[in-house]
Design an enzyme around this catalytic site. Sequence first.
Site, PDB file in Angstrom:
ATOM      1  N   ASP A 196       0.910  -1.281   0.437  1.00  0.00           N
ATOM      2  CA  ASP A 196      -0.775  -0.220   0.228  1.00  0.00           C
ATOM      3  C   ASP A 196       0.755   0.989  -0.119  1.00  0.00           C
ATOM      4  O   ASP A 196       0.975   1.327  -0.660  1.00  0.00           O
ATOM      5  CB  ASP A 196      -1.097   0.370   1.254  1.00  0.00           C
ATOM      6  CG  ASP A 196      -2.473   0.626   0.655  1.00  0.00           C
ATOM      7  OD1 ASP A 196      -2.450   1.929   0.899  1.00  0.00           O
ATOM      8  OD2 ASP A 196      -3.286   0.036   0.606  1.00  0.00           O
ATOM      9  N   HIS A 236      -3.577   6.038   3.507  1.00  0.00           N
ATOM     10  CA  HIS A 236      -4.254   5.067   3.165  1.00  0.00           C
ATOM     11  C   HIS A 236      -3.997   3.527   3.478  1.00  0.00           C
ATOM     12  O   HIS A 236      -4.643   3.209   3.854  1.00  0.00           O
ATOM     13  CB  HIS A 236      -3.963   4.975   0.879  1.00  0.00           C
ATOM     14  CG  HIS A 236      -5.434   4.185   0.588  1.00  0.00           C
ATOM     15  ND1 HIS A 236      -4.655   2.664   0.267  1.00  0.00           N
ATOM     16  CD2 HIS A 236      -6.398   3.708   0.009  1.00  0.00           C
ATOM     17  CE1 HIS A 236      -6.106   1.906  -0.178  1.00  0.00           C
ATOM     18  NE2 HIS A 236      -6.195   3.015   0.064  1.00  0.00           N
ATOM     19  N   SER A 528     -11.372  -0.639  -0.877  1.00  0.00           N
ATOM     20  CA  SER A 528      -9.485  -0.767  -0.449  1.00  0.00           C
ATOM     21  C   SER A 528     -10.334  -0.796   1.586  1.00  0.00           C
ATOM     22  O   SER A 528      -9.032  -1.806   2.295  1.00  0.00           O
ATOM     23  CB  SER A 528      -8.967   1.245   0.141  1.00  0.00           C
ATOM     24  OG  SER A 528      -8.630   1.378  -1.642  1.00  0.00           O
TER      25      SER A 528
END
Length: 588
Positions: A196, A236, A528
């Site tokens: 990620d 994220h 996600s």
Amino acid sequence: MKRWGIVGLLALAACAPESSTRASAQGQVCPGIVAGGMSGAMEARQGLDDQQPSRMDADGREAVIIRFRQQGRTQAAHVTASGASFTASTGANVSAVYRSIPAVAARVTPTERYVLERSELVESIEADQIWSAQGLTPGPFARLARQAQAVTPVPADEYTEGLRLVGAPEVWDSNGDGVLDPGAPTGEGVKVCVIDSGLDMGHPEFQGAVVASHDFLDKDDDANDQDGRGQWGQGHGTHVAGIIAARMGQGGATGPRNTPGGMVGVAPNASLLIARVLDLQGQTQMSVVLSAMEWCDDQGARIVSLSLGGGTATRSTVEAFQALRNHGVLVVAAAGNQGGPVLYPASDPSVLAVGAVDANERRASFSNAGTELALVAPGVDVLSTFPRGLGAFAQMSVDDTSPLSRSLLYSPTGDTSGRLVDCGLGDSLDACLEATCDGFVAYVRPGAVPVDLAMANVMKQGASAVVFGSDDGPAGGAVNIFSLPRSGHWAPAVSVNQAASTMLRQRLGADARLSLAPVDYTHVSGTSMAAPYVSGVAALLWSARPELTPQQVRDALEASARDLGLPGRDPVFGHGLVRAQHALQRLP
């Protein structure tokens, strides 16, 4: 690396005394106002998938994957070594050499590509595709969890809505006392590799959780969600990792008084491997992900969690994912947020594709669907970890009411007050009725123009804070999902749900107060967020039964899912909602 502070701080110059008059209805703005993005509308837009960086360097080099021919049983690693040497001899810049597939990643000029394409060693040349993060948008307000003093057991309100929806506490806290049950599966001994954007390594929730990390962009072992200059990314990876393995009782700041608290992951004792591949805009190249996958395998990962996607399958990617499966690794990937077909690599036959549902087990409108979809998991308004101080806890009051509000992602923090002024759609420089340059709180009905443009319009008319309303719709009155660009000059901004919007429209002209405090968590939406729930449940299964194969784990996850939608597997929900306790009971 430097500690990150809130980006996009409010930079409104003070209005001159004579500016207290109403801004002109002809679109003239208050003097001295600085508002909006710093480098044009394209940079200001939210959304990762709309920003596609070129694969062509300034010097004319193109990013590609070069595959080499295999003869008989020749090992891929041997073929790749020979091919890499030949590729470099052409002048191409080789950036990665793979061992699981007979290929290298390189940047080539048109002349170098011409030479390579005509070599008997080269089987094919594939485009090095752009892949993007699949979710980072703020969701509706929900009260952040609290934590008791360190001398007491961790209370069950560390258990988020999503955590309860997948039934993880039933596995390791059967009596609900906030203490891990002795001998229960907790993810202990299982390595989950999160490919990620990296992580806020200093976040309290991850102390003791990360056992190895690597930055595939800066090519070092510092996988903080930053570039080489210390500029922070979008958070994220921090949000994804918290869903999997945030530690019990290790909370960060969650409220207006900066009190400790937080949340706990699905597999609170799992070990994290952190591979940073996403840049500051949430994008990467396929070649970088392939390198990270081999690193995860080398580190002993049982699960690879991929909350990213894009492009299409190639022979190299299909072989790479198959190699991971053959090595005993389960790959879990986000289905995508476009509302269309399942994205690659989630659609790969060796990958478990995960879609998103809300707290009421309804399909998220953005969640991709298709026959490849295996499972669904919470992906709407998911609370998880965020880089310290980037999240914002919002409190709002109007007259004697305190409507639920949610800070826009990347909003500046602070206290603001003023009259609540109707600014309509925020689509022009004369949208705000009764605006003054002394400052006011703008009420905006979103949707006509992008959020950043509406913000700039009302700020130029004197708004010192902005409230985005919401219309009633299929989301059941949830707060609209908004984000500000990370760069620029912005006022504090919140969004409210439909019920609060109705109330605020009845109180236009009243005094409004907004208070936004920096916190270490936030609510965001996307597939996600759904994928790591499944990754965490898989870690629980392997924690209970280390001898399981990836196929046995997958079979248990799918067979035990709560059937949603049409009976049996369907393209909208797959096999259904992942359920931890039920999956354990389905193990062979």
